[in-house]
Design an enzyme around this catalytic site. Structure first.
Site, mmCIF file in Angstrom:
data_model
loop_
_atom_site.group_PDB
_atom_site.id
_atom_site.type_symbol
_atom_site.label_atom_id
_atom_site.label_comp_id
_atom_site.label_asym_id
_atom_site.label_seq_id
_atom_site.Cartn_x
_atom_site.Cartn_y
_atom_site.Cartn_z
ATOM 1 N N ARG A 132 0.861 -1.193 0.000
ATOM 2 C CA ARG A 132 0.000 0.000 0.000
ATOM 3 C C ARG A 132 0.885 1.227 0.000
ATOM 4 O O ARG A 132 1.731 1.394 0.882
ATOM 5 C CB ARG A 132 -0.931 0.015 1.212
ATOM 6 C CG ARG A 132 -2.166 0.924 0.986
ATOM 7 C CD ARG A 132 -3.034 1.072 2.232
ATOM 8 N NE ARG A 132 -2.291 1.732 3.276
ATOM 9 C CZ ARG A 132 -2.276 1.359 4.551
ATOM 10 N NH1 ARG A 132 -2.980 0.326 4.955
ATOM 11 N NH2 ARG A 132 -1.542 2.007 5.432
ATOM 12 N N GLU A 154 4.555 7.097 2.692
ATOM 13 C CA GLU A 154 5.407 5.915 2.817
ATOM 14 C C GLU A 154 4.882 4.816 1.924
ATOM 15 O O GLU A 154 3.766 4.894 1.399
ATOM 16 C CB GLU A 154 5.463 5.416 4.268
ATOM 17 C CG GLU A 154 4.114 4.944 4.770
ATOM 18 C CD GLU A 154 4.182 4.003 5.965
ATOM 19 O OE1 GLU A 154 5.243 3.443 6.259
ATOM 20 O OE2 GLU A 154 3.127 3.809 6.593
ATOM 21 N N ASN A 156 4.221 0.745 2.076
ATOM 22 C CA ASN A 156 4.143 -0.399 2.995
ATOM 23 C C ASN A 156 4.310 -1.710 2.240
ATOM 24 O O ASN A 156 3.606 -1.942 1.254
ATOM 25 C CB ASN A 156 2.779 -0.418 3.686
ATOM 26 C CG ASN A 156 2.536 0.844 4.508
ATOM 27 O OD1 ASN A 156 3.105 1.011 5.578
ATOM 28 N ND2 ASN A 156 1.721 1.749 3.986
ATOM 29 N N SER A 161 -2.980 -3.010 5.894
ATOM 30 C CA SER A 161 -4.305 -3.434 6.346
ATOM 31 C C SER A 161 -5.428 -2.558 5.791
ATOM 32 O O SER A 161 -5.193 -1.628 5.028
ATOM 33 C CB SER A 161 -4.347 -3.439 7.870
ATOM 34 O OG SER A 161 -3.944 -2.192 8.353
ATOM 35 N N LYS A 329 11.877 2.640 5.766
ATOM 36 C CA LYS A 329 11.810 4.066 5.408
ATOM 37 C C LYS A 329 13.151 4.555 4.878
ATOM 38 O O LYS A 329 13.227 5.466 4.053
ATOM 39 C CB LYS A 329 11.318 4.868 6.604
ATOM 40 C CG LYS A 329 9.848 4.516 6.897
ATOM 41 C CD LYS A 329 9.239 5.293 8.028
ATOM 42 C CE LYS A 329 7.732 5.094 8.096
ATOM 43 N NZ LYS A 329 7.319 3.742 8.557
ATOM 44 N N LYS A 403 11.723 10.229 11.252
ATOM 45 C CA LYS A 403 11.135 8.881 11.258
ATOM 46 C C LYS A 403 12.172 7.787 11.506
ATOM 47 O O LYS A 403 13.161 7.709 10.783
ATOM 48 C CB LYS A 403 10.479 8.586 9.906
ATOM 49 C CG LYS A 403 9.318 9.481 9.559
ATOM 50 C CD LYS A 403 8.615 8.970 8.311
ATOM 51 C CE LYS A 403 7.451 9.856 7.940
ATOM 52 N NZ LYS A 403 6.718 9.321 6.773
ATOM 53 N N GLU A 407 7.120 0.502 11.748
ATOM 54 C CA GLU A 407 5.821 0.481 11.103
ATOM 55 C C GLU A 407 4.737 0.427 12.172
ATOM 56 O O GLU A 407 4.988 0.001 13.286
ATOM 57 C CB GLU A 407 5.685 -0.772 10.225
ATOM 58 C CG GLU A 407 6.727 -0.906 9.140
ATOM 59 C CD GLU A 407 6.698 0.228 8.144
ATOM 60 O OE1 GLU A 407 5.594 0.729 7.846
ATOM 61 O OE2 GLU A 407 7.775 0.647 7.688
ATOM 62 N N GLY A 408 3.539 0.846 11.787
ATOM 63 C CA GLY A 408 2.402 0.612 12.669
ATOM 64 C C GLY A 408 1.942 1.823 13.451
ATOM 65 O O GLY A 408 0.985 1.749 14.212
ATOM 66 N N ARG A 499 -8.189 7.201 4.663
ATOM 67 C CA ARG A 499 -8.280 7.342 6.121
ATOM 68 C C ARG A 499 -8.338 8.821 6.443
ATOM 69 O O ARG A 499 -7.525 9.595 5.932
ATOM 70 C CB ARG A 499 -7.046 6.729 6.794
ATOM 71 C CG ARG A 499 -7.108 5.240 6.930
ATOM 72 C CD ARG A 499 -5.814 4.696 7.467
ATOM 73 N NE ARG A 499 -4.688 5.030 6.600
ATOM 74 C CZ ARG A 499 -3.420 4.763 6.878
ATOM 75 N NH1 ARG A 499 -3.094 4.190 8.016
ATOM 76 N NH2 ARG A 499 -2.462 5.091 6.038
HETATM 77 P P1 ADP Z 1 3.911 4.374 9.985
HETATM 78 O O1 ADP Z 1 4.791 3.345 9.368
HETATM 79 O O2 ADP Z 1 3.985 4.404 11.459
HETATM 80 O O3 ADP Z 1 2.511 4.300 9.447
HETATM 81 P P2 ADP Z 1 4.122 6.857 8.461
HETATM 82 O O4 ADP Z 1 5.312 7.260 7.700
HETATM 83 O O5 ADP Z 1 2.961 6.387 7.654
HETATM 84 O O6 ADP Z 1 4.550 5.763 9.533
HETATM 85 O O7 ADP Z 1 3.660 8.067 9.368
HETATM 86 C C1 ADP Z 1 2.535 7.996 10.204
HETATM 87 C C2 ADP Z 1 1.608 9.168 9.974
HETATM 88 O O8 ADP Z 1 2.294 10.399 10.164
HETATM 89 C C3 ADP Z 1 1.049 9.247 8.564
HETATM 90 O O9 ADP Z 1 -0.111 8.462 8.438
HETATM 91 C C4 ADP Z 1 0.757 10.741 8.422
HETATM 92 O O10 ADP Z 1 -0.484 11.062 9.010
HETATM 93 C C5 ADP Z 1 1.850 11.380 9.241
HETATM 94 N N1 ADP Z 1 2.987 11.738 8.361
HETATM 95 C C6 ADP Z 1 4.020 10.956 8.013
HETATM 96 N N2 ADP Z 1 4.866 11.595 7.182
HETATM 97 C C7 ADP Z 1 4.361 12.823 6.988
HETATM 98 C C8 ADP Z 1 4.767 13.966 6.223
HETATM 99 N N3 ADP Z 1 5.886 13.970 5.509
HETATM 100 N N4 ADP Z 1 3.982 15.075 6.266
HETATM 101 C C9 ADP Z 1 2.849 15.097 6.998
HETATM 102 N N5 ADP Z 1 2.412 14.057 7.743
HETATM 103 C C10 ADP Z 1 3.154 12.923 7.739
HETATM 104 MG MG MG Z 2 1.758 4.753 7.621
#
Ligand code: ADP
Ligand code: MG
Length: 523
Positions: A132, A154, A156, A161, A329, A403, A407-408, A499
């Site tokens: 995803r 990101e 996945n 899910s 990442k 970051k 994940e999660g 979402r």
């Molecule tokens: P995870 O693997 O924990 O899902 P993500 O990279 O998806 O990590 O980050 C979690 C959440 O943080 C994302 O769903 C988003 O809402 C927010 N986020 C992540 N990166 C960014 C970004 N570059 N700008 C704005 N919000 C972000």
């Molecule tokens: Mg995410």
């Protein structure tokens, strides 16, 4: 591109209450549900007797149609990219060499994979990816969303899910439109073409069935590896039901601990599960992980041993350890460095995964299409870029998110929290110097700025009452890819997820109770 409409349109309290009732009953009747949070000190019961609605939005959220179409159209290029990364051991090693000394979890995954990778390439060269790719709209400072473009959050590669619940959210919004016409509060809410036709549930089940077919034994089952106490069971079970109904494929759900007790590898490396019910042992064709992506899933080395045992089997893994590593990442950040993506997708020395996109092979234009969806990504290592990023993060933290390789949800560090966090890591380095500074385990990413002024009525799971929230929506596009060995390769886009979360929250996990499962209303 049309501006996004002011949202939601005006509604009376009575209309809202009626919609909330219809949404809740639809959700409960159609498995758009979660298990409730158990009472304090209790566990999720083995035999469930109660459900709650999944967190939902009463209305679909406006989303620019061109951006939606674009996100779907590039998914197969992303599938190809991550398939190539997975088969490129040298590339993965070069990245993990720097991450492993400062990240125990990645080190464990990488080291255990390295120890068996020659062997497993012979035993089962085929990888199955259910991916995803997640995006936020970036408004370029234009509040109406008129110029909003998608920017990738990101990619996945493990346990992506909500494919089933997402399809149900789309179906629920379409039902509400057909049933109530949304009381004529907005013309788009009665326009059937504005609602998406999303088949993420069927498409992901079909992806698992592709893996089953590539394995080539009718009687063998798909093993869902799940977390103890999982509440998002209906999202997973719906896939099992579709597998059986549409593809005549059986599934079994087990935790790592249960697999350790019941599973074994025979001399031909076929993975068998003993049945405690007196049935014949079950052969495993596909191992589908809805667990195994967080350190919490490996409380002892026993879980790692089970993971390795499964990896060494003939079963096709979704994902393989290599495919999980590819989703780090840090890989996303390295691909964004100049020339790296292009070399990976187009370079002739890179592994051939057996599929291009469409009828032709991949081109510069495909690379440009992916890069268009990227925002600033930096390493935090000792390179010139890394040093520059470190300075930027300390001086302008309001522009960034930091970051780790996790994940999660719930792991990132945002804005003003970044400088003290980096300072703390520096302190730890001083107190206990290691091979590399601890900040090398992180990447720095520019914050995406979603359009302002979009609101929606969100209903938390188990609450029923909608609350008006200023919202941000994250679009996910699923992909299925099967590659490696002599299998006939598969490369498909597999539906979408929207979402929607309150703007006040930086993170967006549905599972951790912040996001609602929504569907786009295409504008
Ligand atoms: P995870 O693997 O924990 O899902 P993500 O990279 O998806 O990590 O980050 C979690 C959440 O943080 C994302 O769903 C988003 O809402 C927010 N986020 C992540 N990166 C960014 C970004 N570059 N700008 C704005 N919000 C972000
Ligand atoms: Mg995410």
């Amino acid at each position: 591109m049309a501006p996004l409409p002011t949202w939601p349109p005006a509604m009376t309290e009575a209309q809202k209450a009626d919609l909330a009732q219809q949404a809740a009953t639809y959700a409960l009747a159609n498995g758009f549900t979660l298990l409730p949070v158990p009472a304090k000190g209790e566990r999720v019961p083995a035999i469930p007797t109660q459900v709650i609605t999944a967190p939902l939005s009463l209305l679909p959220t406006p989303f620019p149609r061109p951006a939606y179409v674009q996100a779907k159209s590039i998914q197969r290029v992303y599938n190809a990219l991550y398939a190539r990364v997975t088969l490129d051991w040298e590339f993965l090693d070069k990245i993990m060499m720097h991450v492993a000394p400062v990240d125990d979890f990645q080190a464990e995954l990488w080291n255990r994979w390295k120890a068996i990778r020659e062997e497993i390439t012979v035993t089962q060269p085929v990888h199955l990816g259910i991916f995803r790719s997640d995006y936020l709209l970036h408004a370029h400072g234009n509040a109406t969303g008129q110029k909003a473009v998608i920017k990738q959050v990101e990619f996945n590669t493990i346990a992506a899910s909500f494919g089933a619940l997402s399809q149900k959210a789309s179906e629920m919004h379409r039902y509400l439109s057909e049933q109530s016409g949304y009381y004529n509060v907005h013309p788009q809410l009665r326009n059937a073409n504005a609602f998406v036709d999303n088949h993420s549930l069927e498409d992901i089940a079909a992806g698992l069935a592709e893996g089953h077919q590539a394995y080539g034994s009718r009687e063998a089952a798909v093993l869902f590896v799940v977390q103890e106490g999982e509440r998002n069971v209906f999202d997973q079970r719906a896939l099992e039901y579709r597998l059986l109904k549409n593809h005549d494929v059986r599934s079994v759900r087990l935790t790592f601990a249960e697999i350790a007790q019941r599973g074994q590898l025979d001399d031909d490396k076929v993975f068998w599960l003993d049945s405690p019910l007196g049935k014949e042992p079950l052969e495993v064709a596909v191992v589908y992980y809805r667990a195994a992506y967080t350190p919490a899933d490996y409380t002892t080395s026993a879980e790692w041993d089970t993971r390795v045992l499964l990896e060494r089997s003939q079963a096709i893994k979704c994902p393989s350890m290599a495919l999980q590593l590819a989703g780090a990442k840090k890989v996303q950040q390295v691909l964004a460095e100049p020339g790296v993506l292009e070399d990976m997708l187009l370079g002739s020395s890179r592994p051939d995964v057996g599929f291009g996109v469409g009828s032709g092979s991949l081109t510069e234009r495909d690379c440009a299409a992916l890069r268009e969806t990227w925002t600033g990504l930096w390493p935090l290592d000792s390179s010139e870029e890394g040093k520059k990023a470190y300075q930027l993060a300390r001086e302008y933290p309001e522009r960034f998110v930091l970051k780790p390789q996790r994940e999660g949800g719930g792991n990132n560090i945002y804005r003003d929290n970044i400088p003290p966090y980096l300072a703390k890591l520096d302190e730890e380095d001083k107190a206990q110097p290691g091979e590399a500074p601890r900040r090398e385990a992180y990447i720095l990413m520019e914050l995406i700025e979603p359009p302002q002024g979009v609101h929606n009525f969100l209903v938390r799971g188990g609450e029923g009452t909608p609350r008006l929230a200023d919202v941000v929506s994250e679009l996910g596009v699923y992909g299925v890819s099967l590659f490696g060995g002599k299998a006939v390769p598969v490369n498909k886009e597999a539906g979408t997820l929207l979402r929607t979360k309150g703007r006040e929250s930086d993170e967006g996990g549905v599972a951790i109770g912040i996001s609602s499962i929504d569907s786009p209303l295409l504008i």
